[in-house]
Design a protein around this motif. Sequence first.
Motif, mmCIF file in Angstrom:
data_model
loop_
_atom_site.group_PDB
_atom_site.id
_atom_site.type_symbol
_atom_site.label_atom_id
_atom_site.label_comp_id
_atom_site.label_asym_id
_atom_site.label_seq_id
_atom_site.Cartn_x
_atom_site.Cartn_y
_atom_site.Cartn_z
ATOM 1 N N HIS A 35 8.137 -6.436 1.512
ATOM 2 C CA HIS A 35 7.417 -5.835 0.404
ATOM 3 C C HIS A 35 5.973 -5.582 0.814
ATOM 4 C CE1 HIS A 35 5.631 -6.321 -3.872
ATOM 5 N NE2 HIS A 35 5.933 -5.065 -3.635
ATOM 6 N N ASN A 36 5.499 -4.390 0.541
ATOM 7 C CA ASN A 36 4.103 -4.054 0.814
ATOM 8 C C ASN A 36 3.411 -3.802 -0.525
ATOM 9 O OD1 ASN A 36 1.665 -3.005 1.627
ATOM 10 N ND2 ASN A 36 2.521 -1.043 2.294
ATOM 11 N N PRO A 37 2.767 -4.831 -1.083
ATOM 12 C CA PRO A 37 2.197 -4.707 -2.431
ATOM 13 C C PRO A 37 1.078 -3.667 -2.512
ATOM 14 C CG PRO A 37 1.666 -6.860 -1.465
ATOM 15 C CD PRO A 37 2.566 -6.160 -0.507
ATOM 16 N N LEU A 38 0.435 -3.367 -1.393
ATOM 17 C CA LEU A 38 -0.651 -2.388 -1.403
ATOM 18 C C LEU A 38 -0.170 -1.003 -1.815
ATOM 19 C CD1 LEU A 38 -2.777 -3.164 1.772
ATOM 20 C CD2 LEU A 38 -3.457 -3.378 -0.617
ATOM 21 N N CYS A 39 1.082 -0.721 -1.484
ATOM 22 C CA CYS A 39 1.606 0.633 -1.707
ATOM 23 C C CYS A 39 2.822 0.621 -2.621
ATOM 24 C CB CYS A 39 1.956 1.249 -0.353
ATOM 25 S SG CYS A 39 2.639 2.890 -0.423
ATOM 26 N N GLY A 40 3.491 -0.522 -2.720
ATOM 27 C CA GLY A 40 4.690 -0.608 -3.546
ATOM 28 C C GLY A 40 5.969 -0.378 -2.765
ATOM 29 N N ASP A 41 5.869 -0.320 -1.438
ATOM 30 C CA ASP A 41 7.070 -0.155 -0.606
ATOM 31 C C ASP A 41 7.874 -1.456 -0.615
ATOM 32 O OD1 ASP A 41 5.781 2.257 0.316
ATOM 33 O OD2 ASP A 41 4.652 0.986 1.706
ATOM 34 N N ARG A 42 9.188 -1.307 -0.746
ATOM 35 C CA ARG A 42 10.057 -2.482 -0.750
ATOM 36 C C ARG A 42 11.382 -2.141 -0.076
ATOM 37 N NH1 ARG A 42 10.212 -7.149 -4.054
ATOM 38 N NH2 ARG A 42 8.520 -6.370 -5.344
ATOM 39 N N GLY A 63 10.087 3.524 -1.034
ATOM 40 C CA GLY A 63 8.677 3.465 -0.684
ATOM 41 C C GLY A 63 8.136 4.859 -0.432
ATOM 42 N N CYS A 64 6.947 4.909 0.110
ATOM 43 C CA CYS A 64 6.306 6.198 0.380
ATOM 44 C C CYS A 64 6.954 6.869 1.594
ATOM 45 C CB CYS A 64 4.821 5.980 0.620
ATOM 46 S SG CYS A 64 4.499 4.970 2.074
ATOM 47 N N ALA A 65 6.507 8.073 1.889
ATOM 48 C CA ALA A 65 7.084 8.851 2.991
ATOM 49 C C ALA A 65 6.978 8.114 4.325
ATOM 50 C CB ALA A 65 6.385 10.209 3.094
ATOM 51 N N ILE A 66 5.811 7.552 4.593
ATOM 52 C CA ILE A 66 5.594 6.887 5.882
ATOM 53 C C ILE A 66 6.520 5.685 6.040
ATOM 54 C CG2 ILE A 66 3.929 5.586 7.274
ATOM 55 C CD1 ILE A 66 2.990 8.357 7.215
ATOM 56 N N SER A 67 6.595 4.845 5.029
ATOM 57 C CA SER A 67 7.402 3.628 5.146
ATOM 58 C C SER A 67 8.890 3.962 5.219
ATOM 59 C CB SER A 67 7.112 2.671 3.991
ATOM 60 O OG SER A 67 7.481 3.247 2.763
ATOM 61 N N THR A 68 9.321 4.955 4.450
ATOM 62 C CA THR A 68 10.734 5.349 4.468
ATOM 63 C C THR A 68 11.108 5.945 5.820
ATOM 64 O OG1 THR A 68 10.571 5.857 2.110
ATOM 65 C CG2 THR A 68 12.508 6.686 3.267
ATOM 66 N N VAL A 124 -4.808 2.001 5.864
ATOM 67 C CA VAL A 124 -4.001 1.601 4.710
ATOM 68 C C VAL A 124 -2.523 1.893 4.952
ATOM 69 C CG1 VAL A 124 -3.545 2.135 2.278
ATOM 70 C CG2 VAL A 124 -5.888 1.848 3.062
ATOM 71 N N ARG A 125 -2.270 2.982 5.704
ATOM 72 C CA ARG A 125 -0.897 3.410 5.966
ATOM 73 C C ARG A 125 -0.218 2.594 7.074
ATOM 74 N NH1 ARG A 125 0.967 5.284 1.631
ATOM 75 N NH2 ARG A 125 -0.166 7.041 0.764
ATOM 76 N N VAL A 126 -1.015 1.874 7.842
ATOM 77 C CA VAL A 126 -0.428 1.085 8.933
ATOM 78 C C VAL A 126 0.551 0.064 8.358
ATOM 79 C CG1 VAL A 126 -0.940 -0.632 10.716
ATOM 80 C CG2 VAL A 126 -2.303 1.442 10.573
ATOM 81 N N LYS A 127 0.193 -0.515 7.217
ATOM 82 C CA LYS A 127 1.083 -1.488 6.576
ATOM 83 C C LYS A 127 2.387 -0.841 6.129
ATOM 84 C CE LYS A 127 -2.199 -4.939 4.897
ATOM 85 N NZ LYS A 127 -2.110 -5.719 6.110
ATOM 86 N N CYS A 128 2.305 0.424 5.721
ATOM 87 C CA CYS A 128 3.508 1.167 5.333
ATOM 88 C C CYS A 128 4.412 1.367 6.545
ATOM 89 C CB CYS A 128 3.130 2.529 4.758
ATOM 90 S SG CYS A 128 2.124 2.450 3.274
ATOM 91 N N ALA A 129 3.800 1.799 7.650
ATOM 92 C CA ALA A 129 4.576 2.125 8.852
ATOM 93 C C ALA A 129 5.179 0.886 9.500
ATOM 94 C CB ALA A 129 3.704 2.875 9.859
HETATM 95 ZN ZN ZN Z 1 3.672 2.981 1.649
#
Ligand code: ZN
Length: 150
Positions: A35-42, A63-68, A124-129
Amino acid sequence: MSDLRDLYQEMILDHCKRPRNFHKLEEASTCAEGHNPLCGDRFTVYLNIKDGVVEDASFQGGGCAISTASASMMTESLKGKTITEVQDLFQKFHKLLTSESDSQEGAPDLGKLLVFSGVREFPVRVKCATLAWHTLRAALEEGLKTVTTE
Ligand code: ZN
């Protein structure tokens, strides 16, 4: 460079729209939730490991485009790899996204995963990736625990 950037963006969007291995793995030998609470990716990452080799990998969640896209491409790159190779890949991917320098050291064998090198410019996006990758590592640790108790 801008052509390359466009290509990278296209690949990320493609994986975001049509994520690969996006399903629950019924015969998974291990899984973990991230889970990435900063962006809501799960995401939940599923692995089927046999004799130290990843036979199958999949994920579920949102999650967002990057995390997906990152989760999608990660699951694609895992199949057939040994646990050691997967851990090595994790280190390289993590380094690609977090290293300060522009050096491409260790980058060539990352293949398609290099599309995420641009993410480094957006901390900020590094956590998503990296979310799927951290989840993968948790699943591996969980899997190793399971192996030792069997
Ligand atoms: Zn994200």
